[in-house]
Design an enzyme around this catalytic site. Structure first.
Site, PDB file in Angstrom:
ATOM      1  N   HIS A  93       7.843  10.212 -29.300  1.00  0.00           N
ATOM      2  CA  HIS A  93       6.989  11.107 -28.520  1.00  0.00           C
ATOM      3  C   HIS A  93       7.427  12.568 -28.693  1.00  0.00           C
ATOM      4  CE1 HIS A  93       4.380  12.428 -25.295  1.00  0.00           C
ATOM      5  NE2 HIS A  93       5.414  13.043 -24.739  1.00  0.00           N
ATOM      6  N   ASN A 129       0.088  19.713 -21.058  1.00  0.00           N
ATOM      7  CA  ASN A 129      -0.321  18.893 -22.204  1.00  0.00           C
ATOM      8  C   ASN A 129      -0.216  19.646 -23.526  1.00  0.00           C
ATOM      9  OD1 ASN A 129      -1.020  16.633 -20.595  1.00  0.00           O
ATOM     10  ND2 ASN A 129      -2.889  17.718 -19.985  1.00  0.00           N
ATOM     11  N   GLU A 178      10.251  18.728 -25.006  1.00  0.00           N
ATOM     12  CA  GLU A 178       9.529  19.058 -23.762  1.00  0.00           C
ATOM     13  C   GLU A 178      10.092  20.337 -23.138  1.00  0.00           C
ATOM     14  OE1 GLU A 178       6.854  17.324 -23.008  1.00  0.00           O
ATOM     15  OE2 GLU A 178       7.146  15.289 -23.776  1.00  0.00           O
ATOM     16  N   GLU A 190      -3.718  17.865 -11.109  1.00  0.00           N
ATOM     17  CA  GLU A 190      -4.154  18.317 -12.438  1.00  0.00           C
ATOM     18  C   GLU A 190      -5.619  18.730 -12.485  1.00  0.00           C
ATOM     19  OE1 GLU A 190      -2.204  16.289 -15.703  1.00  0.00           O
ATOM     20  OE2 GLU A 190      -3.871  16.810 -17.013  1.00  0.00           O
ATOM     21  N   HIS A 230      -0.164  13.002 -29.414  1.00  0.00           N
ATOM     22  CA  HIS A 230      -0.528  11.603 -29.164  1.00  0.00           C
ATOM     23  C   HIS A 230      -1.174  10.985 -30.395  1.00  0.00           C
ATOM     24  CE1 HIS A 230      -0.561  12.323 -24.553  1.00  0.00           C
ATOM     25  NE2 HIS A 230       0.575  11.772 -24.929  1.00  0.00           N
ATOM     26  N   ARG A 288       0.810  -1.235   0.000  1.00  0.00           N
ATOM     27  CA  ARG A 288       0.000   0.000   0.000  1.00  0.00           C
ATOM     28  C   ARG A 288       0.836   1.274   0.000  1.00  0.00           C
ATOM     29  NH1 ARG A 288      -2.956  -3.163   3.537  1.00  0.00           N
ATOM     30  NH2 ARG A 288      -4.701  -4.128   2.446  1.00  0.00           N
ATOM     31  N   LYS A 342       8.436  23.221 -13.259  1.00  0.00           N
ATOM     32  CA  LYS A 342       7.534  22.082 -13.053  1.00  0.00           C
ATOM     33  C   LYS A 342       7.181  21.944 -11.572  1.00  0.00           C
ATOM     34  CE  LYS A 342       5.940  17.659 -14.171  1.00  0.00           C
ATOM     35  NZ  LYS A 342       6.033  16.419 -14.938  1.00  0.00           N
ATOM     36  N   ARG A 398      -1.856  22.486 -14.042  1.00  0.00           N
ATOM     37  CA  ARG A 398      -0.990  21.389 -14.501  1.00  0.00           C
ATOM     38  C   ARG A 398      -1.395  20.894 -15.887  1.00  0.00           C
ATOM     39  NH1 ARG A 398       1.404  16.287 -10.870  1.00  0.00           N
ATOM     40  NH2 ARG A 398       2.761  15.522 -12.511  1.00  0.00           N
ATOM     41  N   LYS A 427       3.511  11.591 -11.038  1.00  0.00           N
ATOM     42  CA  LYS A 427       2.624  10.767 -11.874  1.00  0.00           C
ATOM     43  C   LYS A 427       3.342   9.459 -12.159  1.00  0.00           C
ATOM     44  CE  LYS A 427      -0.145  14.048 -14.522  1.00  0.00           C
ATOM     45  NZ  LYS A 427      -0.515  14.449 -15.902  1.00  0.00           N
ATOM     46  N   HIS A 475       0.307  17.965 -26.896  1.00  0.00           N
ATOM     47  CA  HIS A 475       0.160  16.528 -26.671  1.00  0.00           C
ATOM     48  C   HIS A 475      -1.118  15.926 -27.254  1.00  0.00           C
ATOM     49  CE1 HIS A 475       3.713  16.985 -24.255  1.00  0.00           C
ATOM     50  NE2 HIS A 475       3.716  15.717 -23.896  1.00  0.00           N
TER      51      HIS A 475
HETATM   52  N1  LIG Z   1       5.303  10.690 -15.157  1.00  0.00           N
HETATM   53  C1  LIG Z   1       5.296  11.736 -15.936  1.00  0.00           C
HETATM   54  O1  LIG Z   1       4.958  12.857 -15.517  1.00  0.00           O
HETATM   55  C2  LIG Z   1       5.734  11.583 -17.356  1.00  0.00           C
HETATM   56  C3  LIG Z   1       5.958  12.716 -18.135  1.00  0.00           C
HETATM   57  C4  LIG Z   1       6.418  12.533 -19.442  1.00  0.00           C
HETATM   58  C5  LIG Z   1       6.641  11.256 -19.925  1.00  0.00           C
HETATM   59  N2  LIG Z   1       6.406  10.166 -19.124  1.00  0.00           N
HETATM   60  C6  LIG Z   1       6.664   8.801 -19.605  1.00  0.00           C
HETATM   61  O2  LIG Z   1       8.061   8.682 -19.827  1.00  0.00           O
HETATM   62  C7  LIG Z   1       8.295   7.676 -20.800  1.00  0.00           C
HETATM   63  C8  LIG Z   1       9.335   8.174 -21.771  1.00  0.00           C
HETATM   64  O3  LIG Z   1      10.536   8.429 -21.072  1.00  0.00           O
HETATM   65  P1  LIG Z   1      11.957   8.334 -21.766  1.00  0.00           P
HETATM   66  O4  LIG Z   1      11.920   9.097 -23.026  1.00  0.00           O
HETATM   67  O5  LIG Z   1      12.957   8.672 -20.748  1.00  0.00           O
HETATM   68  O6  LIG Z   1      12.008   6.801 -22.206  1.00  0.00           O
HETATM   69  P2  LIG Z   1      12.877   5.550 -21.693  1.00  0.00           P
HETATM   70  O7  LIG Z   1      12.838   5.419 -20.248  1.00  0.00           O
HETATM   71  O8  LIG Z   1      12.419   4.384 -22.500  1.00  0.00           O
HETATM   72  O9  LIG Z   1      14.357   5.934 -22.155  1.00  0.00           O
HETATM   73  C9  LIG Z   1      14.648   6.104 -23.517  1.00  0.00           C
HETATM   74  C10 LIG Z   1      15.817   5.220 -23.974  1.00  0.00           C
HETATM   75  O10 LIG Z   1      17.044   5.734 -23.453  1.00  0.00           O
HETATM   76  C11 LIG Z   1      17.794   4.683 -22.817  1.00  0.00           C
HETATM   77  N3  LIG Z   1      18.624   5.332 -21.813  1.00  0.00           N
HETATM   78  C12 LIG Z   1      18.218   5.847 -20.623  1.00  0.00           C
HETATM   79  N4  LIG Z   1      19.223   6.500 -20.018  1.00  0.00           N
HETATM   80  C13 LIG Z   1      20.310   6.366 -20.817  1.00  0.00           C
HETATM   81  C14 LIG Z   1      21.636   6.842 -20.737  1.00  0.00           C
HETATM   82  N5  LIG Z   1      22.049   7.658 -19.747  1.00  0.00           N
HETATM   83  N6  LIG Z   1      22.491   6.525 -21.746  1.00  0.00           N
HETATM   84  C15 LIG Z   1      22.068   5.780 -22.796  1.00  0.00           C
HETATM   85  N7  LIG Z   1      20.809   5.315 -22.927  1.00  0.00           N
HETATM   86  C16 LIG Z   1      19.936   5.612 -21.955  1.00  0.00           C
HETATM   87  C17 LIG Z   1      16.739   3.754 -22.322  1.00  0.00           C
HETATM   88  O11 LIG Z   1      17.252   2.457 -22.098  1.00  0.00           O
HETATM   89  C18 LIG Z   1      15.722   3.786 -23.457  1.00  0.00           C
HETATM   90  O12 LIG Z   1      16.139   2.927 -24.491  1.00  0.00           O
HETATM   91  C19 LIG Z   1       6.948   7.373 -21.431  1.00  0.00           C
HETATM   92  O13 LIG Z   1       6.510   6.129 -20.972  1.00  0.00           O
HETATM   93  C20 LIG Z   1       6.049   8.485 -20.939  1.00  0.00           C
HETATM   94  O14 LIG Z   1       4.701   8.064 -20.792  1.00  0.00           O
HETATM   95  C21 LIG Z   1       5.975  10.322 -17.857  1.00  0.00           C
HETATM   96 ZN   LIG Z   2       5.379  14.549 -23.281  1.00  0.00          ZN
END
Ligand SMILES: NC(=O)c1ccc[n+]([C@@H]2O[C@H](COP(=O)([O-])OP(=O)(O)OC[C@H]3O[C@@H](n4cnc5c(N)ncnc54)[C@H](O)[C@@H]3O)[C@@H](O)[C@H]2O)c1
Ligand SMILES: [Zn+2]
Length: 353
Positions: free
Chosen positions: A256, A237, A175, A229, A244, A111, A219, A233, A133, A240
């Site tokens: 993305h 988007n 972003e 949100e 999307h 939990r 942020k 917040r 999030k 987006h």
């Molecule tokens: N929680 C939130 O507020 C929020 C906001 C925006 C996006 N997201 C989520 O984030 C995700 C996208 O994140 P992302 O773009 O970081 O993707 P990811 O975590 O898949 O990383 C992208 C790629 O980079 C590689 N990588 C990571 N660090 C590295 C490093 N230092 N050197 C070499 N390679 C490295 C990873 O293995 C992966 O292949 C999505 O699932 C999206 O929904 C969440």
């Molecule tokens: Zn985004």
């Protein structure tokens, strides 16, 4: 080292930013901890990960496809096998996929236990690691299962960017441009000053650290004002809703960040046509995105009808009415509900390749 506080009362926490900050995670603090990371990060950062005093390391195959409930269950089962209790902690070392999933596992294991974010992608450093999030995807849609669960702290070490592929750097930059347009013209101007060198973080790490810090500050402020949100917040988007749709229709071959760049260009066009934003500023946005190697046009093969259909399914809509974030000037934007479809079609026509 820079410190930013996310002011959320009893859930408040600090974001620490600076070269070498990752080493703060090494100090054993008497708490049992498990690293959650993906296969790429485990390979790139293996040496450093070995220095951490942790009970175990959970490594999953890199990629969005792993961001599913089965992986979360596996994380929880591993923690249970290690006899983790409510005082134990997860360390999310990786990009947004890792952070979202480790955070969600932390939200539901017994939990709710504590977790820390140690982001290694630019996107995670400026966006996903701050704000609480967490969640996973299901075949019906991205992030449809999740929870708000704030990290205990966020350690941002820009040196992780040295190994990050340029495609991922670009995703993070999209972003960052979004954040600048929404909240801070000065940041926008700083990005415009020399956009091309931003594609190579190693060239000037201190400049990068300053940009990351500013994005986290902005942020943190938004999250502190509107954790769930209900209001401001939602501005995050921007780009987006279109984005999307484009991402989905491309079968995720458009990343993305690229999709968000196209989405911001389309949303800007709607705003300009409504007389809410001036053409010159929208052109500045487009020029910056282009200089960062991000696309600004909807690919020729996507017809408008399919884009609109996909947009109508966006989970941020209420009652099927398309909701868009529209800039008014640099540093100010508004959420517009029920934007009429013909207006969207006209804007899409204007930004088609
Ligand atoms: N929680 C939130 O507020 C929020 C906001 C925006 C996006 N997201 C989520 O984030 C995700 C996208 O994140 P992302 O773009 O970081 O993707 P990811 O975590 O898949 O990383 C992208 C790629 O980079 C590689 N990588 C990571 N660090 C590295 C490093 N230092 N050197 C070499 N390679 C490295 C990873 O293995 C992966 O292949 C999505 O699932 C999206 O929904 C969440
Ligand atoms: Zn985004």
């Amino acid at each position: 080292m820079e410190k930013i506080r996310v002011g959320l009362g009893e859930r408040a926490y600090e974001i620490l930013i600076g070269s070498g900050v990752r080493n703060l995670a090494a100090a054993p603090d008497g708490v049992r901890r498990m690293v959650v990371t993906d296969s790429n990060v485990a390979a790139f950062c293996g040496e450093w990960l070995n220095t951490l005093a942790v009970a175990d390391r959970f490594v999953f195959p890199a990629g969005e496809a792993s961001k599913k409930i089965d992986t979360v269950v596996d994380i929880c089962r591993r923690a249970a096998a290690l006899n983790f209790d409510r005082s134990s902690r997860f360390l999310a070392v990786g990009g947004g996929v890792t952070g979202d999933m480790a955070g969600f596992a932390a939200a539901i294991f017994m939990r709710g236990i504590a977790f820390e974010q140690i982001p290694t992608t630019l996107l995670a450093m400026v966006d996903s690691s701050v704000g609480g999030k967490t969640g996973v995807d299901i075949p019906e849609g991205k992030n449809l299962i999740g929870a708000f669960h704030q990290p205990r702290r966020v350690l941002i070490d820009p040196d992780f960017l040295r190994t990050l592929p340029q495609k991922e750097i670009r995703c993070g930059l999209a972003e960052i441009v979004k954040t600048a347009v929404l909240f801070d013209e000065k940041l926008f101007a700083e990005l415009e000053r020399d956009p091309v060198s931003l594609l190579n973080p190693g060239a000037d790490m201190s400049r990068y650290a300053a940009i990351i810090r500013r994005c986290c500050e902005l942020k943190a402020e938004v999250v502190a004002r509107d954790e769930r949100e209900a209001g401001i917040r939602a501005l995050l988007n921007y780009g987006h809703t279109f984005g999307h749709a484009v991402e989905l229709l491309s079968g995720f071959s458009i990343s993305h960040g690229e999709a968000v760049a196209i989405g911001m260009t389309a949303a800007a066009e709607v705003a300009v046509r409504r007389g809410r934003w001036n053409r010159a500023d929208a052109e500045r946005q487009k020029a910056l995105l282009a200089a960062l190697g991000l696309p600004c046009a909807v690919p020729q093969e996507f017809d408008n009808e399919r884009i609109i259909k996909a947009m109508e399914h966006d989970k941020k809509n209420l009652a099927g009415k398309i909701t868009l974030v529209l800039p008014r000037r640099f540093g100010e934007a508004e959420v517009m509900r029920g934007v009429p479809v013909p207006e969207i079609v006209a804007a899409l026509e204007a930004v088609h390749a």
